[in-house]
Design a protein around this motif. Structure first.
Motif, short mmCIF file in Angstrom:
data_model
loop_
_atom_site.label_atom_id
_atom_site.label_comp_id
_atom_site.label_asym_id
_atom_site.label_seq_id
_atom_site.Cartn_x
_atom_site.Cartn_y
_atom_site.Cartn_z
N ALA A 163 0.71 -1.46 0.30
CA ALA A 163 -0.19 -0.16 -0.02
C ALA A 163 1.31 0.94 0.00
CB ALA A 163 -1.08 -0.39 1.17
N MET A 164 2.04 1.51 1.02
CA MET A 164 2.84 2.28 0.86
C MET A 164 3.78 2.72 -0.50
SD MET A 164 6.12 3.01 3.57
CE MET A 164 7.20 2.41 2.74
N PHE A 165 3.50 1.22 -1.09
CA PHE A 165 4.68 1.71 -2.62
C PHE A 165 4.03 1.88 -3.30
CE2 PHE A 165 7.76 -1.75 -0.95
CZ PHE A 165 8.23 -0.87 -0.32
N SER A 166 2.59 1.71 -3.20
CA SER A 166 1.69 2.34 -5.03
C SER A 166 1.32 3.69 -4.70
CB SER A 166 0.04 1.14 -4.42
OG SER A 166 -0.28 2.11 -3.17
N ILE A 167 1.63 4.87 -3.19
CA ILE A 167 2.05 5.64 -3.33
C ILE A 167 2.66 6.38 -4.15
CG2 ILE A 167 1.41 8.50 -1.71
CD1 ILE A 167 1.23 6.14 0.85
N LYS A 168 2.39 7.10 -5.35
CA LYS A 168 3.48 7.64 -6.41
C LYS A 168 3.66 8.77 -5.47
CE LYS A 168 0.04 8.53 -9.61
NZ LYS A 168 -1.04 8.89 -11.07
N PRO A 169 5.24 9.05 -6.17
CA PRO A 169 6.42 9.94 -4.83
C PRO A 169 5.85 11.17 -4.19
CG PRO A 169 7.67 7.99 -6.40
CD PRO A 169 6.07 8.00 -6.74
N THR B 259 3.85 12.15 -2.60
CA THR B 259 2.39 13.04 -2.62
C THR B 259 1.92 11.95 -1.88
OG1 THR B 259 1.16 10.82 -4.32
CG2 THR B 259 2.04 12.59 -5.98
N GLU B 260 0.45 12.26 -1.09
CA GLU B 260 0.27 12.21 0.02
C GLU B 260 1.09 11.56 1.62
OE1 GLU B 260 -3.14 11.28 -0.27
OE2 GLU B 260 -3.11 12.10 -1.76
N GLY B 261 1.73 12.53 1.76
CA GLY B 261 2.47 12.98 2.36
C GLY B 261 2.37 12.12 3.67
N SER B 262 1.26 12.90 4.90
CA SER B 262 0.69 12.10 5.92
C SER B 262 0.30 10.54 5.31
CB SER B 262 -0.57 13.32 5.79
OG SER B 262 -0.36 14.50 6.08
N ILE B 263 -0.14 10.66 4.63
CA ILE B 263 -0.59 8.99 4.74
C ILE B 263 0.85 8.27 4.74
CG2 ILE B 263 -1.71 6.95 3.31
CD1 ILE B 263 -3.91 9.57 3.06
N ILE C 285 -6.51 7.61 8.86
CA ILE C 285 -6.50 7.07 7.36
C ILE C 285 -8.47 7.72 6.48
CG2 ILE C 285 -5.82 6.51 5.54
CD1 ILE C 285 -3.38 5.24 7.00
N TYR C 286 -8.72 6.86 7.46
CA TYR C 286 -10.10 6.67 6.57
C TYR C 286 -11.02 7.55 7.44
CZ TYR C 286 -14.16 3.63 6.34
OH TYR C 286 -15.29 3.77 5.75
N ASP D 158 -5.68 11.63 -2.08
CA ASP D 158 -6.80 11.16 -3.57
C ASP D 158 -6.15 10.23 -4.80
OD1 ASP D 158 -7.23 12.42 -6.10
OD2 ASP D 158 -5.57 14.14 -6.16
N PRO D 159 -7.19 9.78 -4.35
CA PRO D 159 -6.67 8.37 -5.07
C PRO D 159 -6.25 8.59 -6.35
CG PRO D 159 -8.99 8.27 -4.69
CD PRO D 159 -9.04 9.71 -4.36
N ALA D 160 -5.96 9.77 -7.66
CA ALA D 160 -5.38 9.77 -8.00
C ALA D 160 -4.08 9.81 -8.03
CB ALA D 160 -5.49 11.16 -9.02
N ASN D 161 -3.54 9.99 -6.81
CA ASN D 161 -1.98 9.98 -6.81
C ASN D 161 -1.59 8.46 -5.97
OD1 ASN D 161 -1.88 12.17 -7.00
ND2 ASN D 161 -2.52 13.17 -4.72
N ILE D 162 -2.95 7.67 -6.64
CA ILE D 162 -2.34 6.04 -6.50
C ILE D 162 -2.07 5.40 -7.47
CG2 ILE D 162 -3.36 3.74 -4.81
CD1 ILE D 162 -2.13 6.48 -3.14
N GLN D 163 -0.67 4.66 -7.21
CA GLN D 163 -0.69 4.03 -8.63
C GLN D 163 -1.68 2.75 -8.59
OE1 GLN D 163 1.49 4.96 -10.75
NE2 GLN D 163 3.10 5.46 -9.88
N PRO D 164 -1.97 2.32 -10.29
CA PRO D 164 -2.82 1.23 -10.20
C PRO D 164 -2.74 -0.32 -9.81
CG PRO D 164 -2.54 2.25 -11.74
CD PRO D 164 -1.64 2.84 -11.14
N LEU D 165 -2.27 -0.88 -9.60
CA LEU D 165 -1.30 -2.17 -8.65
C LEU D 165 -2.36 -3.33 -9.65
CD1 LEU D 165 0.70 -1.55 -5.73
CD2 LEU D 165 1.13 -1.17 -8.27
N PHE D 166 -1.93 -3.65 -10.26
CA PHE D 166 -3.04 -5.08 -10.27
C PHE D 166 -2.07 -6.50 -9.02
CE2 PHE D 166 -3.21 -9.51 -11.76
CZ PHE D 166 -4.65 -9.39 -12.54
#
Length: 348
Positions: free
Chosen positions: A42-48, A50-54, A233-234, A259-267
């Motif tokens: 989950a942490m790696f899926s955050i784009k570099p 972005t979403e610093g608090s999470i 987070i929730y 922001d879900p747009a800052n999350i990579q769409p991992l398979f």
């Protein structure tokens, strides 16, 4: 709330010798480790950048799970056992239940960060026990015809603590030279376990960092426990002290945006075998798994007579972070709209 098969509590309650505790503490080591791959994914899926608090919340929890795994290994060494980490069956085959016969049907995936994952997986893993709803089961509940009622992680650790207090000598028999400490962790949370009181205190650290106490979301260090950090987070707000409410705390602190747009769409649940041998994508996932294998081997060596290796082993986590983020940004060939997730495949 994670629920363990009651056989583990029963085994603790009926143990008469320290060696009978060895496989049960080994189970605890495996359980503490098993949460790290899904949290890291989950942490790696955050784009570099972005979403610093999470990202900071997830990172802090992963570090403490590594601490808990270290503490559990110290306890096993102190009792006279031997942690076993560099083995194929140490790593769950995700999607998977977590170790120790989880009885609530929860299957943990390696998938991108979403609020649904936070609520329905991560918060379930870390949820504090409710003694009224989930009491420690008595042996007579195993009688024929009585439905199985599952126990909680907190109950498992409480039973382990009670049994160590009951049957262990004041000075534990393990080799003190195998105890792991590190400047990476404060001495108040990672210390040599030489006596049964040390072991009891260490178990309290594991439980309180994950769940808080029965009356507060704050652990003994004054930090918010894992369950409530995930809840931050929730709900999208920091949990802060609030004297205007009966509970003393409320989710009224700074906003934690997502922001879900800052999350990579991992398979989800990517496996190395899904990628063509010899391809650039396969090379990247193999590199990641090789680093993960080095981490497991380093931890195994650290906990089996080479405690001086801990800091270098922790350093491998930085390699895993860089490789994981690069992997999560890589397009998954043949699966439009997806990137490649880390697989945490075991390699010898």
């Amino acid at each position: 709330m994670l629920k363990l098969h009651p056989q583990y509590i029963a085994s603790l309650q009926t143990a008469e010798r320290l060696p009978e505790l060895f496989p049960l503490v080994q189970n605890a080591i495996e359980l503490e480790h098993s949460t790290i791959p899904p949290y890291l994914t989950a942490m790696f899926s955050i784009k570099p950048n972005t979403e610093g608090s999470i990202w900071n919340i997830l990172h802090s929890i992963v570090i403490e799970e590594m601490l808990h795994m270290t503490i559990a290994s110290n306890i096993l060494n102190a009792l006279g056992g031997q942690p076993k980490i560099d083995l194929p069956n140490f790593v769950p085959e995700y999607p998977s239940p977590l170790p120790m016969g989880i009885g609530d049907g929860l299957r943990v995936n390696l998938e991108k960060l979403t609020k649904d994952v936070v609520k329905n997986t991560f918060m379930v893993i870390e949820e504090p026990e409710d003694p009224l709803e989930f009491p420690i089961k008595k042996m007579d509940l195993f009688a024929a015809g009585v439905p199985v009622e599952y126990s909680t992680i907190g109950e498992f650790y409480e039973a382990l603590k009670q049994k160590i207090d009951e049957i262990a000598p004041d000075e534990l028999p393990g080799d003190p030279e195998k105890q792991v400490t590190s400047g990476f962790f404060d001495k108040s949370v990672l210390f040599p376990i030489l006596t049964k009181q040390d072991a009891i205190n260490a178990i309290d650290i594991i439980v309180e960092q994950g769940e808080g106490t029965s009356t507060s979301p704050i652990d003994f260090e004054g930090e918010i426990a894992h369950y409530y950090r995930f809840e931050e987070i929730y709900v999208g707000r920091a949990l802060v002290k609030d004297d205007s409410v009966e509970t003393g705390y409320s989710f009224s602190g700074e906003e934690i945006t997502f922001d879900p747009a800052n999350i990579q769409p991992l398979f989800p649940n990517t496996k190395a075998s899904m990628l063509a041998p010899g391809s650039e994508e396969r090379r990247r996932i193999d590199e990641f798994n090789a680093a993960y294998a080095s981490l497991l081997k380093g931890l195994h060596d650290t906990f089996n007579g080479h405690p001086e290796k801990l800091n270098n082993t922790i350093g491998i986590m930085f390699d895993i972070k860089l490789l994981g983020e690069k992997l999560c940004a890589t397009v998954f060939p043949g699966k439009p709209g997806y990137t490649i997730g880390p697989s945490f495949d075991y390699q010898k």
